[in-house]
Design a protein around this motif. Structure first.
Motif, short mmCIF file in Angstrom:
data_model
loop_
_atom_site.label_atom_id
_atom_site.label_comp_id
_atom_site.label_asym_id
_atom_site.label_seq_id
_atom_site.Cartn_x
_atom_site.Cartn_y
_atom_site.Cartn_z
N TYR A 12 0.82 -1.21 0.00
CA TYR A 12 0.00 0.00 0.00
C TYR A 12 0.86 1.26 0.00
N HIS A 13 0.20 2.38 -0.29
CA HIS A 13 0.80 3.69 -0.08
C HIS A 13 -0.26 4.59 0.55
N ILE A 14 0.16 5.75 1.05
CA ILE A 14 -0.80 6.65 1.72
C ILE A 14 -0.86 8.01 1.05
N ASP A 15 -0.27 8.13 -0.12
CA ASP A 15 -0.08 9.45 -0.73
C ASP A 15 -1.25 9.91 -1.59
N GLU A 16 -2.45 9.77 -1.07
CA GLU A 16 -3.61 10.26 -1.80
C GLU A 16 -4.71 10.60 -0.78
N PRO A 17 -5.24 11.83 -0.81
CA PRO A 17 -6.24 12.25 0.17
C PRO A 17 -7.68 12.22 -0.36
N SER A 18 -7.97 11.33 -1.31
CA SER A 18 -9.22 11.43 -2.06
C SER A 18 -10.42 10.70 -1.46
N HIS A 19 -10.24 9.88 -0.41
CA HIS A 19 -11.35 9.10 0.13
C HIS A 19 -11.32 9.10 1.66
N ASP A 20 -12.46 8.71 2.26
CA ASP A 20 -12.53 8.51 3.70
C ASP A 20 -12.44 7.04 4.07
N GLU A 21 -11.98 6.22 3.15
CA GLU A 21 -11.82 4.79 3.40
C GLU A 21 -10.76 4.25 2.44
N PRO A 22 -10.18 3.10 2.76
CA PRO A 22 -9.18 2.53 1.87
C PRO A 22 -9.82 2.06 0.57
N GLY A 67 -2.66 -6.52 -13.07
CA GLY A 67 -3.34 -7.74 -12.66
C GLY A 67 -3.28 -8.06 -11.18
N ARG A 68 -2.68 -7.18 -10.39
CA ARG A 68 -2.62 -7.39 -8.93
C ARG A 68 -3.16 -6.16 -8.23
N ASP A 69 -3.74 -6.39 -7.06
CA ASP A 69 -4.34 -5.29 -6.30
C ASP A 69 -3.29 -4.54 -5.50
N PHE A 70 -3.42 -3.21 -5.52
CA PHE A 70 -2.56 -2.34 -4.71
C PHE A 70 -3.48 -1.41 -3.93
N VAL A 71 -3.23 -1.30 -2.63
CA VAL A 71 -4.15 -0.57 -1.74
C VAL A 71 -3.66 0.86 -1.51
N THR A 72 -4.61 1.78 -1.51
CA THR A 72 -4.37 3.14 -1.04
C THR A 72 -5.06 3.30 0.30
N VAL A 73 -4.30 3.67 1.32
CA VAL A 73 -4.85 4.00 2.63
C VAL A 73 -4.77 5.52 2.72
N PRO A 74 -5.87 6.23 2.45
CA PRO A 74 -5.79 7.68 2.23
C PRO A 74 -5.21 8.48 3.39
N TYR A 75 -4.62 9.58 3.01
CA TYR A 75 -4.03 10.55 3.93
C TYR A 75 -5.07 11.64 4.23
N THR A 76 -4.88 12.36 5.31
CA THR A 76 -5.77 13.46 5.65
C THR A 76 -4.94 14.71 5.93
N PHE A 77 -5.05 15.71 5.08
CA PHE A 77 -4.29 16.94 5.27
C PHE A 77 -4.77 17.73 6.48
N HIS A 78 -6.09 17.88 6.60
CA HIS A 78 -6.61 18.80 7.61
C HIS A 78 -6.45 18.28 9.04
N MET A 79 -6.14 16.99 9.22
CA MET A 79 -5.88 16.45 10.54
C MET A 79 -4.38 16.28 10.80
N ASN A 80 -3.58 16.83 9.92
CA ASN A 80 -2.13 16.77 10.07
C ASN A 80 -1.70 17.78 11.13
N ASP A 81 -0.82 17.36 12.03
CA ASP A 81 -0.43 18.29 13.10
C ASP A 81 0.37 19.48 12.57
N ILE A 82 0.99 19.35 11.40
CA ILE A 82 1.69 20.50 10.82
C ILE A 82 0.69 21.62 10.52
#
Length: 200
Positions: free
Chosen positions: A65-75, A82-97
């Motif tokens: 998986y990777h986390i570099d996409e903020p487009s969903h509220d779920e994986p 031909g193989r599945d690759f998972v996105t576990v979305p990131y959240t900008f607005h909840m980032n402590d920065i």
């Protein structure tokens, strides 16, 4: 003139050729394995700036998986060669920065923002799967008062039934094991969409 691939804070992956990107990731994997004894399964690029070919490159190195996409509220899953690759979305607005400005930080407001985010997603989760991501950095959130605000929020969230506190690799594996319940995005070539996906 070609821009240099490095900046003050590290390598900028999207400026690298595919071969340079592969060497950079191979070096990263080797370093992590040497220090931790474990092979990394997930990827997060510096400031989420990946190349459009990153999913194929990560797949070549055995990443799940990777986390570099903020487009969903779920994986979600993107089929790649031909193989599945998972996105576990990131959240900008909840980032402590974002949440901790250098001046005028309000711990009560931050804690309330966490609760509001959680409460909304928890309510939506009664009808549809939802995921909350809080992005933390030790140099920012590791201060005593900030730890206390986070601890109060976590105690609050743990008091709700049915909430799963999971690492991203656990979420990715769950998505793969429950493919029928996970959104599958058939994404076109990155040369067409401009987004990471299968090259062909």
């Amino acid at each position: 003139m070609r821009l240099p691939p490095t900046a003050a804070f590290g390598t900028i992956p999207y400026r690298l050729s595919r071969d340079e990107e592969k060497r950079f990731i191979a070096d990263s994997v080797e370093t992590i394995q040497k220090i931790t004894g474990e092979k990394p399964l997930g990827w997060n690029a510096y400031w989420m700036r990946n190349s459009i070919h990153i999913l194929e490159t990560l797949q070549d190195f055995g990443f799940l998986y990777h986390i570099d996409e903020p487009s969903h509220d779920e994986p979600f899953i993107i089929p790649v060669r031909g193989r599945d690759f998972v996105t576990v979305p990131y959240t900008f607005h909840m980032n402590d920065i974002v949440s901790f400005p250098f001046e005028g930080w309000n711990p009560a407001a931050y804690e309330q923002a966490l609760r509001d985010e959680f409460d909304q997603l928890f309510e939506e989760g009664a009808h549809r799967r939802r995921m909350m991501v809080i992005s933390l950095h030790d140099r920012i959130s590791g201060h005593a008062g900030r730890v206390r605000a986070l601890d109060r929020f976590l105690t609050y969230a743990k008091g709700k039934e049915g909430v799963w506190f999971a690492r991203k690799d656990e979420i990715a594996r769950w998505a793969l094991d429950h493919r029928a319940d996970t959104p599958v995005i058939e994404r076109g070539s990155p040369n067409v969409t401009g987004l990471p996906g299968p090259a062909a």
